[in-house]
Design an enzyme around this catalytic site. Structure first.
Site, PDB file in Angstrom:
ATOM      1  N   ILE A   1      -2.913  -3.300   6.800  1.00  0.00           N
ATOM      2  CA  ILE A   1      -1.661  -2.921   6.126  1.00  0.00           C
ATOM      3  C   ILE A   1      -0.656  -2.318   7.114  1.00  0.00           C
ATOM      4  CG2 ILE A   1      -2.493  -2.677   3.752  1.00  0.00           C
ATOM      5  CD1 ILE A   1      -3.105   0.312   4.404  1.00  0.00           C
TER       6      ILE A   1
ATOM      7  N   LYS B   1       2.683  -1.051   8.869  1.00  0.00           N
ATOM      8  CA  LYS B   1       3.907  -0.521   8.270  1.00  0.00           C
ATOM      9  C   LYS B   1       5.122  -0.894   9.110  1.00  0.00           C
ATOM     10  CE  LYS B   1       6.986   3.155   7.890  1.00  0.00           C
ATOM     11  NZ  LYS B   1       7.646   4.109   8.799  1.00  0.00           N
ATOM     12  N   SER B   2       6.180  -1.289   8.450  1.00  0.00           N
ATOM     13  CA  SER B   2       7.499  -1.369   9.077  1.00  0.00           C
ATOM     14  C   SER B   2       8.543  -1.343   7.974  1.00  0.00           C
ATOM     15  CB  SER B   2       7.654  -2.648   9.912  1.00  0.00           C
ATOM     16  OG  SER B   2       8.949  -2.670  10.482  1.00  0.00           O
ATOM     17  N   VAL B   3       9.719  -0.817   8.288  1.00  0.00           N
ATOM     18  CA  VAL B   3      10.840  -0.897   7.339  1.00  0.00           C
ATOM     19  C   VAL B   3      11.960  -1.759   7.934  1.00  0.00           C
ATOM     20  CG1 VAL B   3      10.325   1.296   6.198  1.00  0.00           C
ATOM     21  CG2 VAL B   3      11.829   1.291   8.198  1.00  0.00           C
TER      22      VAL B   3
ATOM     23  N   TYR C   1       3.142   9.860  -0.504  1.00  0.00           N
ATOM     24  CA  TYR C   1       4.209   9.273   0.319  1.00  0.00           C
ATOM     25  C   TYR C   1       5.587   9.510  -0.305  1.00  0.00           C
ATOM     26  CZ  TYR C   1       0.315   6.569   2.412  1.00  0.00           C
ATOM     27  OH  TYR C   1      -0.867   6.179   3.008  1.00  0.00           O
TER      28      TYR C   1
ATOM     29  N   ASP D   1       0.845  -1.201   0.000  1.00  0.00           N
ATOM     30  CA  ASP D   1       0.000   0.000   0.000  1.00  0.00           C
ATOM     31  C   ASP D   1       0.878   1.248   0.000  1.00  0.00           C
ATOM     32  OD1 ASP D   1      -2.939   1.125   0.747  1.00  0.00           O
ATOM     33  OD2 ASP D   1      -1.415   2.287   1.816  1.00  0.00           O
TER      34      ASP D   1
ATOM     35  N   ASN E   1       5.303  -9.361  11.499  1.00  0.00           N
ATOM     36  CA  ASN E   1       3.929  -8.898  11.259  1.00  0.00           C
ATOM     37  C   ASN E   1       3.172  -9.805  10.296  1.00  0.00           C
ATOM     38  OD1 ASN E   1       4.590  -6.813  12.943  1.00  0.00           O
ATOM     39  ND2 ASN E   1       4.672  -5.225  11.359  1.00  0.00           N
TER      40      ASN E   1
ATOM     41  N   LEU F   1      -1.889  -0.521  13.841  1.00  0.00           N
ATOM     42  CA  LEU F   1      -1.242  -0.701  15.150  1.00  0.00           C
ATOM     43  C   LEU F   1      -1.348   0.580  15.979  1.00  0.00           C
ATOM     44  CD1 LEU F   1       2.024  -2.462  13.850  1.00  0.00           C
ATOM     45  CD2 LEU F   1      -0.055  -3.555  14.737  1.00  0.00           C
TER      46      LEU F   1
ATOM     47  N   HIS G   1      -7.751   9.395  -1.983  1.00  0.00           N
ATOM     48  CA  HIS G   1      -7.091   9.354  -0.672  1.00  0.00           C
ATOM     49  C   HIS G   1      -7.972   9.930   0.451  1.00  0.00           C
ATOM     50  CE1 HIS G   1      -2.722   9.158   0.977  1.00  0.00           C
ATOM     51  NE2 HIS G   1      -3.570   8.899   1.936  1.00  0.00           N
TER      52      HIS G   1
ATOM     53  N   LYS H   1      -2.820   5.916  -4.493  1.00  0.00           N
ATOM     54  CA  LYS H   1      -3.954   6.802  -4.170  1.00  0.00           C
ATOM     55  C   LYS H   1      -3.807   8.148  -4.867  1.00  0.00           C
ATOM     56  CE  LYS H   1      -3.716   4.690   0.442  1.00  0.00           C
ATOM     57  NZ  LYS H   1      -2.298   4.560   0.803  1.00  0.00           N
TER      58      LYS H   1
ATOM     59  N   ARG I   1      10.712  -7.039  11.862  1.00  0.00           N
ATOM     60  CA  ARG I   1       9.302  -6.693  12.144  1.00  0.00           C
ATOM     61  C   ARG I   1       8.408  -6.997  10.948  1.00  0.00           C
ATOM     62  NH1 ARG I   1       9.794  -0.838  15.212  1.00  0.00           N
ATOM     63  NH2 ARG I   1      10.381  -1.646  17.256  1.00  0.00           N
TER      64      ARG I   1
HETATM   65  P1  NAD Z   1       0.906   1.436  11.862  1.00  0.00           P
HETATM   66  O1  NAD Z   1      -0.270   1.421  12.751  1.00  0.00           O
HETATM   67  O2  NAD Z   1       1.057   0.369  10.838  1.00  0.00           O
HETATM   68  O3  NAD Z   1       2.193   1.485  12.797  1.00  0.00           O
HETATM   69  C1  NAD Z   1       3.474   1.496  12.249  1.00  0.00           C
HETATM   70  C2  NAD Z   1       4.502   1.697  13.344  1.00  0.00           C
HETATM   71  O4  NAD Z   1       4.359   0.672  14.333  1.00  0.00           O
HETATM   72  C3  NAD Z   1       5.921   1.540  12.815  1.00  0.00           C
HETATM   73  O5  NAD Z   1       6.408   2.755  12.317  1.00  0.00           O
HETATM   74  C4  NAD Z   1       6.672   1.054  14.035  1.00  0.00           C
HETATM   75  O6  NAD Z   1       6.990   2.160  14.835  1.00  0.00           O
HETATM   76  C5  NAD Z   1       5.630   0.232  14.740  1.00  0.00           C
HETATM   77  N1  NAD Z   1       5.727  -1.224  14.433  1.00  0.00           N
HETATM   78  C6  NAD Z   1       5.367  -1.882  13.304  1.00  0.00           C
HETATM   79  N2  NAD Z   1       5.564  -3.208  13.438  1.00  0.00           N
HETATM   80  C7  NAD Z   1       6.075  -3.390  14.673  1.00  0.00           C
HETATM   81  C8  NAD Z   1       6.487  -4.524  15.398  1.00  0.00           C
HETATM   82  N3  NAD Z   1       6.389  -5.755  14.884  1.00  0.00           N
HETATM   83  N4  NAD Z   1       6.978  -4.349  16.655  1.00  0.00           N
HETATM   84  C9  NAD Z   1       7.059  -3.118  17.202  1.00  0.00           C
HETATM   85  N5  NAD Z   1       6.677  -1.996  16.577  1.00  0.00           N
HETATM   86  C10 NAD Z   1       6.182  -2.130  15.312  1.00  0.00           C
HETATM   87  O7  NAD Z   1       0.993   2.910  11.222  1.00  0.00           O
HETATM   88  P2  NAD Z   1       0.881   3.619   9.823  1.00  0.00           P
HETATM   89  O8  NAD Z   1       2.131   3.547   9.060  1.00  0.00           O
HETATM   90  O9  NAD Z   1       0.319   4.950  10.127  1.00  0.00           O
HETATM   91  O10 NAD Z   1      -0.276   2.823   9.012  1.00  0.00           O
HETATM   92  C11 NAD Z   1      -0.011   1.724   8.178  1.00  0.00           C
HETATM   93  C12 NAD Z   1      -0.229   2.072   6.734  1.00  0.00           C
HETATM   94  O11 NAD Z   1      -1.546   2.559   6.509  1.00  0.00           O
HETATM   95  C13 NAD Z   1       0.643   3.241   6.229  1.00  0.00           C
HETATM   96  O12 NAD Z   1       1.988   2.871   6.067  1.00  0.00           O
HETATM   97  C14 NAD Z   1      -0.082   3.582   4.956  1.00  0.00           C
HETATM   98  O13 NAD Z   1       0.230   2.649   3.934  1.00  0.00           O
HETATM   99  C15 NAD Z   1      -1.535   3.456   5.400  1.00  0.00           C
HETATM  100  N6  NAD Z   1      -2.115   4.756   5.810  1.00  0.00           N
HETATM  101  C16 NAD Z   1      -3.121   5.276   5.072  1.00  0.00           C
HETATM  102  C17 NAD Z   1      -3.693   6.480   5.410  1.00  0.00           C
HETATM  103  C18 NAD Z   1      -4.814   7.027   4.591  1.00  0.00           C
HETATM  104  O14 NAD Z   1      -5.196   8.179   4.777  1.00  0.00           O
HETATM  105  N7  NAD Z   1      -5.367   6.257   3.694  1.00  0.00           N
HETATM  106  C19 NAD Z   1      -3.231   7.199   6.533  1.00  0.00           C
HETATM  107  C20 NAD Z   1      -2.196   6.649   7.295  1.00  0.00           C
HETATM  108  C21 NAD Z   1      -1.663   5.420   6.938  1.00  0.00           C
END
Ligand code: NAD
Length: 276
Positions: free
Chosen positions: A230, A232-234, A52, A47, A242, A192, A110, A77, A238
């Site tokens: 969906i 997120k992690s880089v 982004y 996603d 996940n 998360l 979006h 998006k 993790r």
């Molecule tokens: P998320 O809830 O997925 O949290 C990500 C954060 O959680 C990471 O940066 C890290 O700090 C932590 N994390 C992830 N895996 C972990 C693990 N196994 N252990 C410990 N910590 C961990 O947050 P997000 O990135 O805001 O949301 C996920 C995705 O949703 C985004 O990357 C994007 O693709 C999408 N998104 C869409 C919108 C929209 O308006 N449509 C808005 C925000 C996000």
């Protein structure tokens, strides 16, 4: 590594892998390596979004993974300033170019951006893009029930899903119920709670009980309730962690304990007023 994971059938007959990788706030380089790592770990769903600013990185990660394009499900998006019939079409072409793809599997508006009042025209461009083969499935993000009804009433075309903020602190039960009656899937963003939900007691206790991590418990909660999710992690470990949520199940007590965490608390903007 197993790539077995649930697929959800969308109202247009296409299938979406229930668990994907989000890449918001990843740089181009981070996106490239995270996407490659995720695909190698079994993910088939990514996603991203034009805002982004990592679509080139996502495209590189896809190429580097060596997995065939047809096996992947890629979402992007249309960003707010690109709304409107002509601008949205141009924005999609630019996204495809950056991603090095001839089509995306899912294109979302979006945000509804009600003050701009362009989402109907934008949706018409999204419908046209599907007819042209540039997009396989079409959906929206951050729409409320009024926005969804207007979209359907004025165009006769239903989005396959609505990607909304949804995590233990903001469970959106009413909107999820409305999606069900309309045949629209719910996709959870910030699943998360941007990591903030991980240290909260019910989650930590449930994780200990199952011998799983807090992130795995929350992702499993989404999966078990039928949402597309969906996280997120880089970080490679993790990203793998996940995805490893298909070998255990939460029980009714776990689900109830997470249910009471709902505070109606948004971490992101309110779709009614964004962008200001
Ligand atoms: P998320 O809830 O997925 O949290 C990500 C954060 O959680 C990471 O940066 C890290 O700090 C932590 N994390 C992830 N895996 C972990 C693990 N196994 N252990 C410990 N910590 C961990 O947050 P997000 O990135 O805001 O949301 C996920 C995705 O949703 C985004 O990357 C994007 O693709 C999408 N998104 C869409 C919108 C929209 O308006 N449509 C808005 C925000 C996000």
């Amino acid at each position: 590594m197993s790539t077995q994971q649930p697929l959800i059938t969308l109202s247009d007959g296409n299938h979406i892998p229930q668990l994907g990788l989000g890449v918001w706030q990843a740089t181009q380089e981070q996106a490239a390596s995270a996407v490659c790592e995720a695909i190698k770990s079994g993910y088939r769903h990514i996603d991203t979004a034009s805002v982004y600013e990592n679509e080139e990185g996502v495209g590189r990660g896809i190429q580097q993974s060596g997995v065939a394009r047809e096996e992947l499900f890629i979402t992007t998006k249309i960003w707010n300033p690109d709304q409107g019939f002509d601008k949205a079409a141009i924005a999609l072409d630019a996204s495809l170019k950056r991603l090095q793809l001839s089509y995306v599997d899912l294109l979302l508006i979006h945000w509804p951006a009600p003050k701009m009042d362009l989402y109907i025209d934008t949706w018409k461009a999204v419908i046209a893009a599907k007819e042209q083969g540039k997009v396989r499935s079409i959906g929206v993000s951050n729409f409320n029930l009024d926005h969804l009804h207007r979209l359907i009433d004025e165009t006769g075309v239903k989005p396959v899903l609505n990607q909304i903020e949804l995590h233990p602190f903001l469970q959106q039960n009413a909107l999820q119920q409305a999606h069900k009656s309309l045949g629209i899937e719910t996709q959870a963003w910030s699943p998360l709670g941007q990591g903030k939900a991980l240290s909260h007691l019910p989650i930590v206790a449930i994780a200990e009980k199952h011998g799983k991590s807090a992130a795995q418990v929350i992702i499993r909660w989404h999966v078990q309730q039928g949402r597309i999710v969906i996280p997120k992690s880089v970080t490679p470990s993790r990203i793998q962690e996940n995805f490893n949520v298909f070998d255990f199940a939460l029980d009714a007590n776990d689900i109830a304990a997470i249910g009471v965490m709902d505070e109606g608390q948004r971490l992101g903007p309110d779709p009614l007023t964004f962008p200001v």
